[in-house]
Scaffold this motif. Structure first.
Motif, PDB file in Angstrom:
ATOM      1  N   ALA A 298      38.629  38.325  40.108  1.00  0.00           N
ATOM      2  CA  ALA A 298      38.440  38.656  38.691  1.00  0.00           C
ATOM      3  C   ALA A 298      39.789  38.816  38.003  1.00  0.00           C
ATOM      4  CB  ALA A 298      37.617  39.928  38.560  1.00  0.00           C
ATOM      5  N   ALA A 299      40.754  39.426  38.672  1.00  0.00           N
ATOM      6  CA  ALA A 299      42.084  39.608  38.087  1.00  0.00           C
ATOM      7  C   ALA A 299      42.777  38.270  37.854  1.00  0.00           C
ATOM      8  CB  ALA A 299      42.921  40.495  38.996  1.00  0.00           C
ATOM      9  N   ARG A 300      42.560  37.304  38.722  1.00  0.00           N
ATOM     10  CA  ARG A 300      43.172  35.979  38.565  1.00  0.00           C
ATOM     11  C   ARG A 300      42.574  35.226  37.382  1.00  0.00           C
ATOM     12  NH1 ARG A 300      42.493  34.461  44.758  1.00  0.00           N
ATOM     13  NH2 ARG A 300      44.108  35.789  45.565  1.00  0.00           N
ATOM     14  N   ARG A 301      41.316  35.478  37.088  1.00  0.00           N
ATOM     15  CA  ARG A 301      40.638  34.761  35.998  1.00  0.00           C
ATOM     16  C   ARG A 301      40.979  35.308  34.618  1.00  0.00           C
ATOM     17  NH1 ARG A 301      35.481  35.775  38.589  1.00  0.00           N
ATOM     18  NH2 ARG A 301      35.737  34.786  40.581  1.00  0.00           N
ATOM     19  N   GLN A 302      41.482  36.520  34.550  1.00  0.00           N
ATOM     20  CA  GLN A 302      41.789  37.124  33.239  1.00  0.00           C
ATOM     21  C   GLN A 302      43.071  36.512  32.672  1.00  0.00           C
ATOM     22  OE1 GLN A 302      41.921  41.317  33.850  1.00  0.00           O
ATOM     23  NE2 GLN A 302      39.700  41.524  33.878  1.00  0.00           N
ATOM     24  N   PRO A 303      43.063  36.226  31.349  1.00  0.00           N
ATOM     25  CA  PRO A 303      44.248  35.614  30.706  1.00  0.00           C
ATOM     26  C   PRO A 303      45.404  36.570  30.580  1.00  0.00           C
ATOM     27  CG  PRO A 303      42.448  35.855  29.123  1.00  0.00           C
ATOM     28  CD  PRO A 303      41.976  36.351  30.455  1.00  0.00           C
TER      29      PRO A 303
ATOM     30  N   ARG B 245      37.927  41.416  47.439  1.00  0.00           N
ATOM     31  CA  ARG B 245      38.051  39.985  47.121  1.00  0.00           C
ATOM     32  C   ARG B 245      37.568  39.698  45.715  1.00  0.00           C
ATOM     33  NH1 ARG B 245      36.181  38.842  51.994  1.00  0.00           N
ATOM     34  NH2 ARG B 245      34.084  38.485  51.262  1.00  0.00           N
ATOM     35  N   ALA B 246      36.445  40.295  45.339  1.00  0.00           N
ATOM     36  CA  ALA B 246      35.899  40.085  43.993  1.00  0.00           C
ATOM     37  C   ALA B 246      36.860  40.617  42.936  1.00  0.00           C
ATOM     38  CB  ALA B 246      34.540  40.769  43.878  1.00  0.00           C
TER      39      ALA B 246
END
Length: 102
Positions: A97-102, A92-93
């Motif tokens: 984290a992947a969703r937050r990266q531009p 999940r983490a």
């Protein structure tokens, strides 16, 4: 009037799955252990499970099957987890984290 038998104690056994549960209160002889309560409960016949393969506890504390019982104890059978909680949390983490990266 119902007079309790001093040679027995009252205990209960609990087990739950997603779609069914088992909760039974019954008497066992004074000095009975967790394994005795599991046998006496009738859970294996009622649900068709092999209780010898499940971990056991008393009031949410894991215990060995030879632990003696006391009046009012709640014996619980724990089914195996479908997923390791630490592994699920790590995945999940990583997704978050992947969703937050531009």
């Amino acid at each position: 009037m119902n007079v309790p038998d001093p040679a027995t104690i009252e205990v209960e056994l609990a087990y739950a799955e997603a779609d069914r549960q088992f909760l039974r209160r019954f008497s066992v002889p004074q000095g009975a252990c967790v394994a005795d309560a599991i046998r006496t409960s009738g859970i294996e016949g009622a649900l068709g499970i092999d209780a010898t393969r499940l971990d056991a506890g008393i009031w949410s504390r894991p215990v060995a099957r030879d632990v003696p019982l006391r009046e009012g104890d709640r014996v619980e059978l724990y089914r195996p987890l479908k997923a390791d909680p630490k592994e699920s949390r790590r995945r999940r983490a990583e997704r978050n984290a992947a969703r937050r990266q531009p």
